[in-house]
Design a protein around this motif. Sequence first.
Motif, mmCIF file in Angstrom:
data_model
loop_
_atom_site.group_PDB
_atom_site.id
_atom_site.type_symbol
_atom_site.label_atom_id
_atom_site.label_comp_id
_atom_site.label_asym_id
_atom_site.label_seq_id
_atom_site.Cartn_x
_atom_site.Cartn_y
_atom_site.Cartn_z
ATOM 1 N N GLN A 103 55.984 -3.844 12.952
ATOM 2 C CA GLN A 103 55.857 -4.647 11.747
ATOM 3 C C GLN A 103 56.632 -4.028 10.584
ATOM 4 O OE1 GLN A 103 54.628 -7.741 11.460
ATOM 5 N NE2 GLN A 103 54.431 -7.587 13.680
ATOM 6 N N LYS A 104 56.679 -2.706 10.536
ATOM 7 C CA LYS A 104 57.459 -2.038 9.493
ATOM 8 C C LYS A 104 58.949 -2.306 9.677
ATOM 9 C CE LYS A 104 54.356 1.741 8.196
ATOM 10 N NZ LYS A 104 54.221 3.216 8.048
ATOM 11 N N ALA A 105 59.404 -2.273 10.930
ATOM 12 C CA ALA A 105 60.820 -2.540 11.202
ATOM 13 C C ALA A 105 61.179 -3.969 10.816
ATOM 14 C CB ALA A 105 61.130 -2.294 12.676
ATOM 15 N N LEU A 106 60.321 -4.917 11.211
ATOM 16 C CA LEU A 106 60.591 -6.312 10.894
ATOM 17 C C LEU A 106 60.576 -6.549 9.385
ATOM 18 C CD1 LEU A 106 58.514 -8.140 13.655
ATOM 19 C CD2 LEU A 106 60.996 -7.855 13.554
ATOM 20 N N MET A 107 59.625 -5.925 8.693
ATOM 21 C CA MET A 107 59.548 -6.108 7.247
ATOM 22 C C MET A 107 60.778 -5.532 6.548
ATOM 23 S SD MET A 107 58.028 -7.438 4.732
ATOM 24 C CE MET A 107 56.459 -7.938 5.456
ATOM 25 N N ALA A 108 61.272 -4.410 7.053
ATOM 26 C CA ALA A 108 62.485 -3.821 6.468
ATOM 27 C C ALA A 108 63.659 -4.783 6.600
ATOM 28 C CB ALA A 108 62.805 -2.497 7.167
ATOM 29 N N ILE A 109 63.831 -5.369 7.784
ATOM 30 C CA ILE A 109 64.923 -6.312 8.003
ATOM 31 C C ILE A 109 64.732 -7.559 7.140
ATOM 32 C CG2 ILE A 109 66.089 -7.748 9.720
ATOM 33 C CD1 ILE A 109 65.255 -5.660 11.832
ATOM 34 N N GLN A 110 63.502 -8.054 7.087
ATOM 35 C CA GLN A 110 63.211 -9.243 6.284
ATOM 36 C C GLN A 110 63.474 -9.001 4.803
ATOM 37 O OE1 GLN A 110 59.155 -9.977 7.393
ATOM 38 N NE2 GLN A 110 59.690 -11.021 9.299
ATOM 39 N N ASN A 111 63.099 -7.824 4.307
ATOM 40 C CA ASN A 111 63.316 -7.514 2.894
ATOM 41 C C ASN A 111 64.807 -7.476 2.561
ATOM 42 O OD1 ASN A 111 60.609 -7.379 2.235
ATOM 43 N ND2 ASN A 111 60.462 -5.170 2.551
ATOM 44 N N ILE A 112 65.611 -6.948 3.477
ATOM 45 C CA ILE A 112 67.056 -6.943 3.260
ATOM 46 C C ILE A 112 67.580 -8.376 3.223
ATOM 47 C CG2 ILE A 112 69.273 -6.420 4.373
ATOM 48 C CD1 ILE A 112 68.066 -3.743 5.246
ATOM 49 N N GLY A 113 67.137 -9.203 4.168
ATOM 50 C CA GLY A 113 67.582 -10.591 4.192
ATOM 51 C C GLY A 113 67.190 -11.344 2.938
ATOM 52 N N ASP A 114 65.966 -11.129 2.475
ATOM 53 C CA ASP A 114 65.496 -11.804 1.267
ATOM 54 C C ASP A 114 66.296 -11.367 0.047
ATOM 55 O OD1 ASP A 114 63.557 -13.656 0.184
ATOM 56 O OD2 ASP A 114 62.603 -11.939 -0.787
ATOM 57 N N ALA A 115 66.609 -10.066 -0.022
ATOM 58 C CA ALA A 115 67.390 -9.554 -1.149
ATOM 59 C C ALA A 115 68.805 -10.135 -1.150
ATOM 60 C CB ALA A 115 67.448 -8.031 -1.092
ATOM 61 N N ILE A 116 69.403 -10.285 0.027
ATOM 62 C CA ILE A 116 70.740 -10.873 0.112
ATOM 63 C C ILE A 116 70.710 -12.332 -0.317
ATOM 64 C CG2 ILE A 116 72.575 -11.578 1.703
ATOM 65 C CD1 ILE A 116 71.982 -9.007 3.288
ATOM 66 N N ALA A 117 69.704 -13.070 0.135
ATOM 67 C CA ALA A 117 69.593 -14.482 -0.262
ATOM 68 C C ALA A 117 69.467 -14.606 -1.776
ATOM 69 C CB ALA A 117 68.384 -15.118 0.437
ATOM 70 N N ASN A 118 68.611 -13.778 -2.377
ATOM 71 C CA ASN A 118 68.437 -13.815 -3.840
ATOM 72 C C ASN A 118 69.726 -13.445 -4.556
ATOM 73 O OD1 ASN A 118 65.737 -14.601 -3.689
ATOM 74 N ND2 ASN A 118 65.001 -12.489 -3.622
ATOM 75 N N TYR A 119 70.440 -12.478 -4.024
ATOM 76 C CA TYR A 119 71.715 -12.051 -4.615
ATOM 77 C C TYR A 119 72.723 -13.198 -4.609
ATOM 78 C CZ TYR A 119 76.194 -9.634 -5.044
ATOM 79 O OH TYR A 119 77.457 -9.254 -5.427
ATOM 80 N N LEU A 120 72.863 -13.869 -3.468
ATOM 81 C CA LEU A 120 73.830 -14.960 -3.366
ATOM 82 C C LEU A 120 73.444 -16.135 -4.257
ATOM 83 C CD1 LEU A 120 74.596 -14.921 0.464
ATOM 84 C CD2 LEU A 120 76.020 -14.044 -1.371
ATOM 85 N N ILE A 121 72.164 -16.398 -4.378
ATOM 86 C CA ILE A 121 71.709 -17.476 -5.268
ATOM 87 C C ILE A 121 72.084 -17.137 -6.718
ATOM 88 C CG2 ILE A 121 69.673 -18.596 -6.240
ATOM 89 C CD1 ILE A 121 68.414 -18.388 -3.418
ATOM 90 N N GLN A 122 71.861 -15.885 -7.119
ATOM 91 C CA GLN A 122 72.211 -15.477 -8.473
ATOM 92 C C GLN A 122 73.707 -15.556 -8.714
ATOM 93 O OE1 GLN A 122 70.131 -11.884 -10.056
ATOM 94 N NE2 GLN A 122 68.944 -11.977 -8.176
ATOM 95 N N GLN A 123 74.491 -15.143 -7.736
ATOM 96 C CA GLN A 123 75.949 -15.227 -7.856
ATOM 97 C C GLN A 123 76.375 -16.685 -8.014
ATOM 98 O OE1 GLN A 123 76.153 -11.980 -8.577
ATOM 99 N NE2 GLN A 123 78.217 -12.075 -7.707
ATOM 100 N N SER A 124 75.750 -17.545 -7.245
ATOM 101 C CA SER A 124 76.077 -18.961 -7.298
ATOM 102 C C SER A 124 75.720 -19.564 -8.639
ATOM 103 C CB SER A 124 75.328 -19.701 -6.171
ATOM 104 O OG SER A 124 75.519 -21.087 -6.266
ATOM 105 N N GLU A 125 74.565 -19.198 -9.167
ATOM 106 C CA GLU A 125 74.118 -19.735 -10.467
ATOM 107 C C GLU A 125 74.997 -19.287 -11.603
ATOM 108 O OE1 GLU A 125 70.079 -18.451 -10.546
ATOM 109 O OE2 GLU A 125 69.340 -20.189 -9.402
ATOM 110 N N LYS A 126 75.578 -18.105 -11.489
ATOM 111 C CA LYS A 126 76.467 -17.605 -12.547
ATOM 112 C C LYS A 126 77.722 -18.451 -12.673
ATOM 113 C CE LYS A 126 77.344 -13.397 -11.662
ATOM 114 N NZ LYS A 126 77.696 -11.961 -11.648
ATOM 115 N N ASN A 127 78.125 -19.077 -11.570
ATOM 116 C CA ASN A 127 79.367 -19.847 -11.558
ATOM 117 C C ASN A 127 79.155 -21.317 -11.880
ATOM 118 O OD1 ASN A 127 80.716 -17.532 -10.867
ATOM 119 N ND2 ASN A 127 80.758 -17.974 -8.671
#
Length: 267
Positions: free
Chosen positions: A242-266
């Motif tokens: 569960q720790k391994a899965l959560m680590a991977i999920q947290n990275i994925g969630d952070a990337i999604a949020n990053y791309l959304i923010q990049q998109s909103e800036k434009n």
Amino acid sequence: MTDASTELRKVFRSVTNEFRDHIAVEAIGSDGASFGYNENIPMLSASLIKLPILFYAFKNPHLNPSQLQQTVRFDEEQIVGGSGVLQLLSGREWMVKDLLGLMISVSDNTATNLIMDFFGIDQIQKWVADQGLTETKIERKMMDEDAQRKGRTNRISAHDANSVIRHIFSKTDPFPDEVKFWMLHQQFRDKLPGLFDEKTQPVSVYNKTGEMEEIDHDAAYFTCNGHSMAVTVMTSGIKNRQKALMAIQNIGDAIANYLIQQSEKNE
């Protein structure tokens, strides 16, 4: 460095600092943002080894495209367990292209082995090494316990897996749209897209996972309104899955949020 990229890097650092030698990450964004940690260290590949096989099938210029339309026949003795659906179906004749689709969309081990037999493991290994995937070793078929006992293993690095992901979505020489469709609609979505996959949001994730005992991997291409990031996360030897899965999920969630923010800036 923007606030968004700083926050993304914090997530990467937090996860890699926690798991150290048990995790490898490579992420490369369309805006030049990048992160690497243990990315050139080969690890047991599990089903990520299916990515370089896919690479060979679609990008080896010496192959005749008509080979993808050929029919492969197999019998009961060739069926293996683990993930996949061929072991549940009665059909014993499948087109090579359909076997490749099953290899990616449901990670079918029998389909993968049939593809390895069709093209030849040695030929696949030599070609992918010649393309620069020198941290990839394809030495056995899926679920081959005898080969495992003899020390033959399949390995890949986060860098090599991510290289295949980037090839699939290359602007100059992309893979066919059907390959992207297989990845977008593949059945294992509990890792990098796991925290947001069922939510209404603008991010699309095309991915391929791998798992064995104490091994969880995911390699994916994230897109959001013209912004993108290729990322591979590999974990090994983490006792609490569960720790391994959560680590991977947290990275994925952070990337999604990053791309959304990049998109909103434009906008």
